[in-house]
Design an enzyme around this catalytic site. Structure first.
Site, PDB file in Angstrom:
ATOM      1  N   TYR A 468       0.450  -1.052  -0.026  1.00 17.90           N
ATOM      2  CA  TYR A 468      -0.104  -0.104   0.052  1.00 17.90           C
ATOM      3  C   TYR A 468       0.820   1.213   0.015  1.00 17.90           C
ATOM      4  O   TYR A 468       0.585   2.280   0.722  1.00 17.90           O
ATOM      5  CB  TYR A 468      -0.976  -0.044   1.221  1.00 17.90           C
ATOM      6  CG  TYR A 468      -1.911  -1.203   1.294  1.00 17.90           C
ATOM      7  CD1 TYR A 468      -2.118  -1.733   0.249  1.00 17.90           C
ATOM      8  CD2 TYR A 468      -2.009  -1.857   2.621  1.00 17.90           C
ATOM      9  CE1 TYR A 468      -3.224  -2.968   0.296  1.00 17.90           C
ATOM     10  CE2 TYR A 468      -2.976  -2.934   2.627  1.00 17.90           C
ATOM     11  CZ  TYR A 468      -3.235  -3.585   1.512  1.00 17.90           C
ATOM     12  OH  TYR A 468      -3.889  -4.784   1.772  1.00 17.90           O
ATOM     13  N   HIS A 469       1.876   1.240  -0.959  1.00 16.57           N
ATOM     14  CA  HIS A 469       2.574   2.450  -1.062  1.00 16.57           C
ATOM     15  C   HIS A 469       2.664   2.991  -2.476  1.00 16.57           C
ATOM     16  O   HIS A 469       3.622   3.367  -3.060  1.00 16.57           O
ATOM     17  CB  HIS A 469       4.099   2.108  -0.647  1.00 16.57           C
ATOM     18  CG  HIS A 469       4.322   1.650   0.756  1.00 16.57           C
ATOM     19  ND1 HIS A 469       5.242   0.771   1.044  1.00 16.57           N
ATOM     20  CD2 HIS A 469       3.547   1.666   1.858  1.00 16.57           C
ATOM     21  CE1 HIS A 469       5.248   0.368   2.141  1.00 16.57           C
ATOM     22  NE2 HIS A 469       3.796   1.023   2.812  1.00 16.57           N
TER      23      HIS A 469
END
Length: 553
Positions: A468-469
């Site tokens: 989730y970057h």
């Protein structure tokens, strides 16, 4: 249609947007309007650190984005949670604090982001931090963002650190200091038992200012252009469509997904793709939405032979006790994200600085809190930091409700699979060390039988997950580069009165989690926007393994 005015309009109350709102309104001279599509960040599911698996899966806090079927993952569709709430993704993330390696920022500068080398961004990290621990001279002590370390009360954390030393790796006492490489304690944005989001650190202390107005439930649909100048935004709020004019500038801080989507819906992007989506091109910038990057990871999970893991706290009654302790005293295991030990290592000889990150967790579970086993277990999250794969984000129509096309192109470069195989083998080697002997049970994932390259490749494609970057979709760089979206002062190339300042401007993804770099971007961009002289550079030389050319550890 009602029309209002502000000096600065900041779109998005996330990691960078909260910083911008606070800094731009600090001297009281400018009227600042902060627009957030989501609502309040009040409530225990956001504020309790151990509850981190809940907010990122709740529609009231998350945009709910999903990728298109990823071709190199066998057509899997992955979730892409993004915060839709005050604090943005800093209100739904894992609270891990990683600046990135100094060489990451030197790379930004080499890619055309002049003035964003490590010597330039270090002063802003010092300004934003209130680090409780860490290396003197490298860490800020008086900033608004509290950064702490966990108590490491669980014996498995110490087993992990010892195992790293037994495997021949070094120790680092502060991976956010001079030496990132090695095994050591992990830092978190938690303070006095609460999630210390950008909203808690920056926005809430500033909300009493007469010149700062914060509108929640206010979805910006497009930027208003007059010729080559951005003059405001159009938004929907409480069922009404409004226009707000910006006397000075519009600043997009809507994140790596929404900032490029807003530009595209406003007619800013690749003209051919905009026409295909039914949007009239207003300003040609082919780089908008391109250069999408992320970190992928796999979980190596082991059964635990001793009842020392977090499993004993996962039952309904145990959760109730944890919650009650946290609500009454902001203490107990509810006050930690439980990522309290980590490692940054190099994948092979010839790699100058770490390209693999490892989080250790004394539990075997997914991000959504689902246990991997009915009994006790533990795991490490491991993945390469600098994948060469690139994807894109594109609007599919002019309607803001139309789901975007998000394609990361995960594992599209041959090096990705090679790196993941290596990650799994290095992770297994760590778990095989004597320090884990009292605890080590059977391997739950990938599983003892998955050994050769073909079996590993099949398992990786089926089980790899996003960390989730997302970043990079409004790339910062040299304005002469046709794929640059913003210049080194965060100005959208070729337009006046419009900037982007969030994780979308990152030219190449940094080592580790992106919350710290995003907050730093908000800090540095605020000085550019206000026309202030940037903070003086600070020269600090990072530790580099003296034998990196010939040794992996």
């Amino acid at each position: 249609m009602a029309e209002l005015e502000a000096d600065f309009i900041v779109v998005g109350a996330g990691s960078a947007g909260c910083v911008l709102a606070a800094r731009l309104s600090e001297d009281g001279r400018q009227r600042v309007l902060l627009l957030e599509a989501g609502g309040s960040d009040a409530g225990p599911l956001i504020q309790m650190p151990a509850a981190l698996s809940y907010p990122m899966s709740l529609p009231c806090y998350d945009w709910g984005y999903r990728t298109v079927p990823e071709p190199h993952l066998g057509g899997r569709v992955l979730s892409c949670p993004r915060g839709r709430v005050l604090g943005g993704s800093s209100s739904i993330n894992g609270m891990v604090y990683v600046r990135g390696h100094p060489r990451d920022y030197d790379c930004w500068e080499a890619m055309g982001a002049r003035g964003w080398g490590f010597r330039h961004v270090l002063p802003y990290f010092l300004r934003l931090e209130s680090a409780h621990g860490g290396e003197p001279g490298w860490r800020g002590r008086e900033g608004p963002l509290h950064v702490i370390r966990g108590a490491m009360a669980n014996p498995l954390y110490h087993a992990f650190l010892r195992a790293g030393e037994e495997a021949g790796y070094g120790r680092t006492e502060d991976y956010n200091g001079s030496r990132q490489e090695g095994f050591g304690p992990m830092e978190m944005t938690v303070w006095q038992g609460r999630r210390w989001s950008a909203a808690n650190a920056y926005l809430h202390p500033a909300r009493g200012r007469a010149n700062l107005e914060v509108w929640t439930r206010s979805r910006v649909e497009r930027v208003l252009l007059e010729g080559r100048r951005a003059v405001g935004v159009e938004l929907r709020r409480r069922g009404r469509r409004l226009r707000v004019r910006a006397r000075r500038e519009v600043v997009l801080a809507a994140g790596a997904i929404n900032s490029p989507l807003l530009l595209q819906r406003s007619g800013i992007g690749d003209p051919e793709r905009l026409r295909a989506a039914g949007v009239e091109p207003r300003h040609a910038l082919p780089g908008v939405g391109e250069n999408l990057q992320d970190h992928l990871e796999v979980w190596i999970q082991m059964a635990c032979r001793r009842p020392v893991t977090l499993h004993r706290h996962l039952g309904p009654l145990a959760k109730a006790r944890v919650g009650a302790t946290w609500l009454l005293a902001k203490s107990g295991i509810g006050a930690s994200n439980h990522f309290e030990a980590c490692a940054f290592i190099r994948s092979r000889a010839g790699v100058e600085y770490p390209d693999i990150e490892i989080h250790f967790l004394p539990a075997a579970m997914r991000y959504d809190g689902t246990p991997a086993t009915r009994g006790h277990g533990f795991q490490l999250h491991i993945g390469p930091m600098r994948s060469p794969s690139r994807g894109w984000i594109r609007i599919t129509g002019p309607d803001p409700e139309a789901p975007p096309e998000i394609r990361f192109n995960y594992l599209s470069h041959p090096k990705d699979m090679e790196d993941f195989r290596l990650c799994i083998r290095l992770g297994r080697e760590i778990f095989a060390q004597p320090a884990f002997a009292p605890y080590r049970g059977r391997e739950l994932a990938p599983g003892e039988h998955i050994r050769d390259d073909e079996a590993l490749d099949e398992w990786i494609r089926a089980h790899v997950e996003s960390a989730y970057h997302p970043c990079g979709t409004c790339r910062m760089g040299d304005p002469r580069d046709p794929m640059t979206v913003v210049d080194p002062e965060c100005r959208v190339v070729g337009l006046e009165g419009l900037r982007v300042a969030d994780s979308s401007i990152i030219p190449r993804i940094t080592n580790g989690n992106l919350n710290a770099p995003s907050i730093m971007i908000g800090e540095k961009a605020s000085d550019h926007i206000l026309g202030r002289t940037p903070l003086p550079p600070i020269d600090r030389e990072p530790w580099i393994h003296p034998h990196w050319r010939t040794r992996q550890r």
